[in-house]
Scaffold this motif. Structure first.
Motif, PDB file in Angstrom:
ATOM      1  N   PHE A 180      73.134  15.232 -21.630  1.00 43.11           N
ATOM      2  CA  PHE A 180      73.258  14.258 -22.658  1.00 43.11           C
ATOM      3  C   PHE A 180      71.860  14.484 -23.533  1.00 43.11           C
ATOM      4  CE2 PHE A 180      76.170  12.034 -19.928  1.00 43.11           C
ATOM      5  CZ  PHE A 180      77.180  11.743 -20.426  1.00 43.11           C
ATOM      6  N   ALA A 181      72.257  14.507 -25.053  1.00 41.75           N
ATOM      7  CA  ALA A 181      71.061  14.626 -25.758  1.00 41.75           C
ATOM      8  C   ALA A 181      71.340  13.191 -26.490  1.00 41.75           C
ATOM      9  CB  ALA A 181      71.207  15.699 -26.673  1.00 41.75           C
ATOM     10  N   ALA A 182      69.923  12.799 -27.061  1.00 41.04           N
ATOM     11  CA  ALA A 182      69.728  11.870 -28.029  1.00 41.04           C
ATOM     12  C   ALA A 182      69.125  12.134 -29.246  1.00 41.04           C
ATOM     13  CB  ALA A 182      69.201  10.698 -27.524  1.00 41.04           C
ATOM     14  N   ALA A 183      69.831  11.574 -30.549  1.00 39.62           N
ATOM     15  CA  ALA A 183      69.057  11.873 -31.894  1.00 39.62           C
ATOM     16  C   ALA A 183      68.929  10.732 -32.670  1.00 39.62           C
ATOM     17  CB  ALA A 183      70.077  12.790 -32.587  1.00 39.62           C
ATOM     18  N   GLY A 184      67.739  10.409 -33.145  1.00 42.32           N
ATOM     19  CA  GLY A 184      67.444   9.409 -33.889  1.00 42.32           C
ATOM     20  C   GLY A 184      67.731   9.353 -35.269  1.00 42.32           C
ATOM     21  N   PHE A 185      67.820   8.268 -36.277  1.00 38.67           N
ATOM     22  CA  PHE A 185      67.982   8.542 -37.599  1.00 38.67           C
ATOM     23  C   PHE A 185      67.652   7.130 -38.208  1.00 38.67           C
ATOM     24  CE2 PHE A 185      71.073  10.976 -35.616  1.00 38.67           C
ATOM     25  CZ  PHE A 185      71.377  12.172 -36.400  1.00 38.67           C
ATOM     26  N   ASP A 186      67.232   7.337 -39.576  1.00 41.16           N
ATOM     27  CA  ASP A 186      66.807   5.887 -40.089  1.00 41.16           C
ATOM     28  C   ASP A 186      67.945   5.377 -40.775  1.00 41.16           C
ATOM     29  OD1 ASP A 186      67.137   7.466 -42.329  1.00 41.16           O
ATOM     30  OD2 ASP A 186      65.380   7.630 -43.112  1.00 41.16           O
ATOM     31  N   GLY A 187      67.896   4.294 -41.742  1.00 40.55           N
ATOM     32  CA  GLY A 187      69.108   3.673 -42.243  1.00 40.55           C
ATOM     33  C   GLY A 187      69.696   4.606 -43.437  1.00 40.55           C
ATOM     34  N   LYS A 188      68.913   5.823 -43.697  1.00 39.31           N
ATOM     35  CA  LYS A 188      69.592   6.498 -44.557  1.00 39.31           C
ATOM     36  C   LYS A 188      70.318   7.745 -44.035  1.00 39.31           C
ATOM     37  CE  LYS A 188      68.458   3.827 -48.154  1.00 39.31           C
ATOM     38  NZ  LYS A 188      67.137   4.260 -49.244  1.00 39.31           N
ATOM     39  N   GLY A 189      70.153   7.571 -42.709  1.00 40.60           N
ATOM     40  CA  GLY A 189      70.772   9.004 -42.112  1.00 40.60           C
ATOM     41  C   GLY A 189      69.874  10.047 -41.873  1.00 40.60           C
ATOM     42  N   ASN A 190      68.590   9.929 -42.235  1.00 42.43           N
ATOM     43  CA  ASN A 190      67.600  10.875 -41.956  1.00 42.43           C
ATOM     44  C   ASN A 190      66.960  11.102 -40.549  1.00 42.43           C
ATOM     45  OD1 ASN A 190      67.350  11.580 -44.874  1.00 42.43           O
ATOM     46  ND2 ASN A 190      66.432   9.487 -44.890  1.00 42.43           N
ATOM     47  N   PRO A 191      67.170  12.208 -40.063  1.00 42.43           N
ATOM     48  CA  PRO A 191      66.253  12.369 -38.612  1.00 42.43           C
ATOM     49  C   PRO A 191      65.099  11.732 -38.503  1.00 42.43           C
ATOM     50  CG  PRO A 191      67.515  14.416 -39.428  1.00 42.43           C
ATOM     51  CD  PRO A 191      67.234  13.625 -40.810  1.00 42.43           C
ATOM     52  N   VAL A 192      64.923  11.003 -37.267  1.00 40.42           N
ATOM     53  CA  VAL A 192      63.900  10.592 -36.900  1.00 40.42           C
ATOM     54  C   VAL A 192      63.429  11.020 -35.389  1.00 40.42           C
ATOM     55  CG1 VAL A 192      62.381   8.453 -36.243  1.00 40.42           C
ATOM     56  CG2 VAL A 192      64.249   8.520 -38.230  1.00 40.42           C
ATOM     57  N   PRO A 193      62.263  11.741 -35.069  1.00 42.15           N
ATOM     58  CA  PRO A 193      62.057  12.292 -33.920  1.00 42.15           C
ATOM     59  C   PRO A 193      62.061  10.851 -32.796  1.00 42.15           C
ATOM     60  CG  PRO A 193      60.783  13.259 -35.427  1.00 42.15           C
ATOM     61  CD  PRO A 193      61.174  12.072 -36.190  1.00 42.15           C
ATOM     62  N   VAL A 194      62.564  11.192 -31.666  1.00 43.79           N
ATOM     63  CA  VAL A 194      62.710   9.865 -30.802  1.00 43.79           C
ATOM     64  C   VAL A 194      62.556  10.516 -29.086  1.00 43.79           C
ATOM     65  CG1 VAL A 194      65.231  10.161 -30.667  1.00 43.79           C
ATOM     66  CG2 VAL A 194      63.649   7.998 -30.060  1.00 43.79           C
ATOM     67  N   LEU A 195      61.767  10.017 -28.351  1.00 42.48           N
ATOM     68  CA  LEU A 195      62.006  10.432 -27.112  1.00 42.48           C
ATOM     69  C   LEU A 195      62.367   9.069 -26.253  1.00 42.48           C
ATOM     70  CD1 LEU A 195      58.498  12.182 -26.646  1.00 42.48           C
ATOM     71  CD2 LEU A 195      60.873  13.243 -26.584  1.00 42.48           C
ATOM     72  N   PRO A 196      63.736   9.004 -26.152  1.00 44.98           N
ATOM     73  CA  PRO A 196      64.186   7.738 -25.585  1.00 44.98           C
ATOM     74  C   PRO A 196      64.159   7.701 -23.994  1.00 44.98           C
ATOM     75  CG  PRO A 196      65.796   9.163 -26.021  1.00 44.98           C
ATOM     76  CD  PRO A 196      64.847  10.000 -26.291  1.00 44.98           C
ATOM     77  N   ALA A 197      64.372   6.306 -23.526  1.00 47.91           N
ATOM     78  CA  ALA A 197      64.323   6.073 -22.056  1.00 47.91           C
ATOM     79  C   ALA A 197      65.872   6.155 -21.812  1.00 47.91           C
ATOM     80  CB  ALA A 197      63.705   4.651 -21.834  1.00 47.91           C
ATOM     81  N   TRP A 198      66.279   6.828 -20.737  1.00 49.70           N
ATOM     82  CA  TRP A 198      67.615   6.896 -20.257  1.00 49.70           C
ATOM     83  C   TRP A 198      67.689   6.024 -19.225  1.00 49.70           C
ATOM     84  CZ3 TRP A 198      71.093   9.840 -23.028  1.00 49.70           C
ATOM     85  CH2 TRP A 198      70.530  10.940 -23.835  1.00 49.70           C
ATOM     86  N   SER A 199      69.276   5.569 -19.015  1.00 55.64           N
ATOM     87  CA  SER A 199      69.634   4.569 -18.040  1.00 55.64           C
ATOM     88  C   SER A 199      71.104   4.671 -17.809  1.00 55.64           C
ATOM     89  CB  SER A 199      69.217   3.263 -18.248  1.00 55.64           C
ATOM     90  OG  SER A 199      69.540   2.646 -19.415  1.00 55.64           O
ATOM     91  N   ALA A 200      71.541   4.319 -16.590  1.00 55.80           N
ATOM     92  CA  ALA A 200      73.009   4.363 -16.239  1.00 55.80           C
ATOM     93  C   ALA A 200      73.298   3.180 -15.260  1.00 55.80           C
ATOM     94  CB  ALA A 200      73.330   5.818 -16.047  1.00 55.80           C
ATOM     95  N   PRO A 201      74.161   2.488 -15.305  1.00 56.85           N
ATOM     96  CA  PRO A 201      74.520   1.705 -14.101  1.00 56.85           C
ATOM     97  C   PRO A 201      74.856   2.174 -12.752  1.00 56.85           C
ATOM     98  CG  PRO A 201      76.529   1.601 -15.530  1.00 56.85           C
ATOM     99  CD  PRO A 201      75.086   2.543 -16.141  1.00 56.85           C
ATOM    100  N   GLU A 202      75.269   3.422 -12.839  1.00 56.44           N
ATOM    101  CA  GLU A 202      75.674   4.210 -11.611  1.00 56.44           C
ATOM    102  C   GLU A 202      75.236   5.571 -11.959  1.00 56.44           C
ATOM    103  OE1 GLU A 202      76.658   5.188  -8.086  1.00 56.44           O
ATOM    104  OE2 GLU A 202      76.779   3.000  -8.826  1.00 56.44           O
ATOM    105  N   GLY A 203      74.661   6.267 -10.629  1.00 59.09           N
ATOM    106  CA  GLY A 203      74.035   7.469 -10.811  1.00 59.09           C
ATOM    107  C   GLY A 203      72.580   7.523 -11.434  1.00 59.09           C
ATOM    108  N   THR A 204      72.132   8.386 -11.916  1.00 58.76           N
ATOM    109  CA  THR A 204      70.761   8.750 -12.248  1.00 58.76           C
ATOM    110  C   THR A 204      70.615   9.589 -13.505  1.00 58.76           C
ATOM    111  OG1 THR A 204      69.968  10.374 -10.797  1.00 58.76           O
ATOM    112  CG2 THR A 204      69.602   8.415 -10.116  1.00 58.76           C
ATOM    113  N   VAL A 205      69.840   9.200 -14.354  1.00 55.99           N
ATOM    114  CA  VAL A 205      69.663   9.940 -15.594  1.00 55.99           C
ATOM    115  C   VAL A 205      68.139  10.352 -15.656  1.00 55.99           C
ATOM    116  CG1 VAL A 205      70.136  10.398 -18.137  1.00 55.99           C
ATOM    117  CG2 VAL A 205      71.318   8.673 -16.895  1.00 55.99           C
ATOM    118  N   SER A 206      67.901  11.699 -15.468  1.00 59.73           N
ATOM    119  CA  SER A 206      66.533  12.094 -15.952  1.00 59.73           C
ATOM    120  C   SER A 206      65.886  12.013 -17.403  1.00 59.73           C
ATOM    121  CB  SER A 206      66.237  13.530 -15.548  1.00 59.73           C
ATOM    122  OG  SER A 206      66.901  14.388 -16.638  1.00 59.73           O
TER     123      SER A 206
END
Length: 288
Positions: free
Chosen positions: A24-50
């Motif tokens: 999976f990949a994550a992309a951040g955006f501001d309120g106007k739809g402009n890309p915002v760099p982001v390093l999110p934390a990943w989680s899932a209730p079952e299995g693992t996400v790196s």
């Protein structure tokens, strides 16, 4: 760009097996739809996400994968289906029955993560006895036997212990005997169930048919008077009963022959003497 307003996770949906992984990949955006760099934390209730968004499944089902940064989060869903067959479990894993019974076994397939995998047509085999395509085991010989279910090169086993069934027949040896008066014959008996298995805990009762002697609880026959008769054994065990017999012939001893022969000979001699005396007394015919 402005402040982070949303996170989009791609792909938004995915379907994989429990043997696979999903990036999976994550992309951040501001309120106007402009890309915002982001390093999110990943989680899932079952299995693992790196930390890089690589999802590794475990249990089957549909799960939510979340990428979050501060108070902003984005989600995707992943559906996990069973992987390839990796193991077969046979239940019950062990069973104890008699040779008169049957035992139903069942086979369940699992993937490498322990998820149930539908078996299409497992092949059932048993070291002894017979087992149907539905897993119904019918025993034959007493003992410990392996039962197995196999499919696609994967095999699972169970153990069934077969005990002797109810007594259905009894064999007496020797099948007949000849002995003189006062002699002894040792008879033995073996009880069998309906499959021919010996029944070791069977109880035996011995009797003699005919006035030719006596027999004790161990099967030792002691000859009495001369003549013919039968030794009869009754076996009981496991709710069953069976009867067998052996013929016995007791030869009269010389002493008994003399006891009877002397009186008989004396009586015959007496009859002969009486006959001769009567002939001597018969008058002679007159002379003309």
């Amino acid at each position: 760009p402005g402040a982070l307003a949303r996170i989009d996770v791609t792909p938004p949906t995915a379907t994989i097996t429990a043997d696979e992984r999903q990036q999976f990949a994550a992309a951040g955006f501001d309120g106007k739809g402009n890309p915002v760099p982001v390093l999110p934390a990943w989680s899932a209730p079952e299995g693992t996400v790196s930390a890089a968004g690589l999802y590794t499944p475990r249990r089957v089902g549909t799960w939510t994968v979340t990428a979050s940064f501060g108070a902003v989060a984005g989600t995707a869903t992943v559906t996990v289906t069973p992987g390839v067959l990796a193991a077969i479990v046979v239940t019950p894993p062990s069973a104890t029955i008699t040779a008169d019974d049957t035992q139903q076994f069942a086979a369940t397939g699992y993937d490498a993560k322990g998820n149930a995998v539908l078996l299409t047509a497992p092949s059932w085999t048993s070291v002894d006895g017979q087992i149907s395509s539905a897993g119904l085991f019918t025993p034959e010989h007493a003992g410990d036997w392996e039962v197995a279910a196999a499919e696609g090169g994967i095999r699972g086993t169970a153990v069934v212990t077969v005990r002797p069934g109810a007594v259905r027949s009894v064999i007496v040896t020797p099948s007949s005997g000849d002995v003189g008066e006062g002699g002894v014959i040792d008879f033995e008996a073996e009880a069998l169930d309906g499959k021919g298995n010996p029944v070791p805990d069977a109880e035996f009762t011995w009797t003699v048919d005919g006035d030719v002697g006596a027999i004790d609880e161990t099967g030792e026959f002691s000859a009495g008077h001369g003549g013919t008769g039968r030794v009869v054994v009754t076996a009981r065990g496991g709710g069953g009963t069976a009867v067998a017999e052996a013929g016995v012939a007791v030869a009269a001893s010389p002493a008994w022959v003399l006891v009877w022969a002397v009186p008989v000979a004396a009586a015959l001699l007496l009859l002969l003497l009486l006959f001769l005396r009567r002939r001597r007394r018969r008058p002679s015919p007159p002379v003309e």
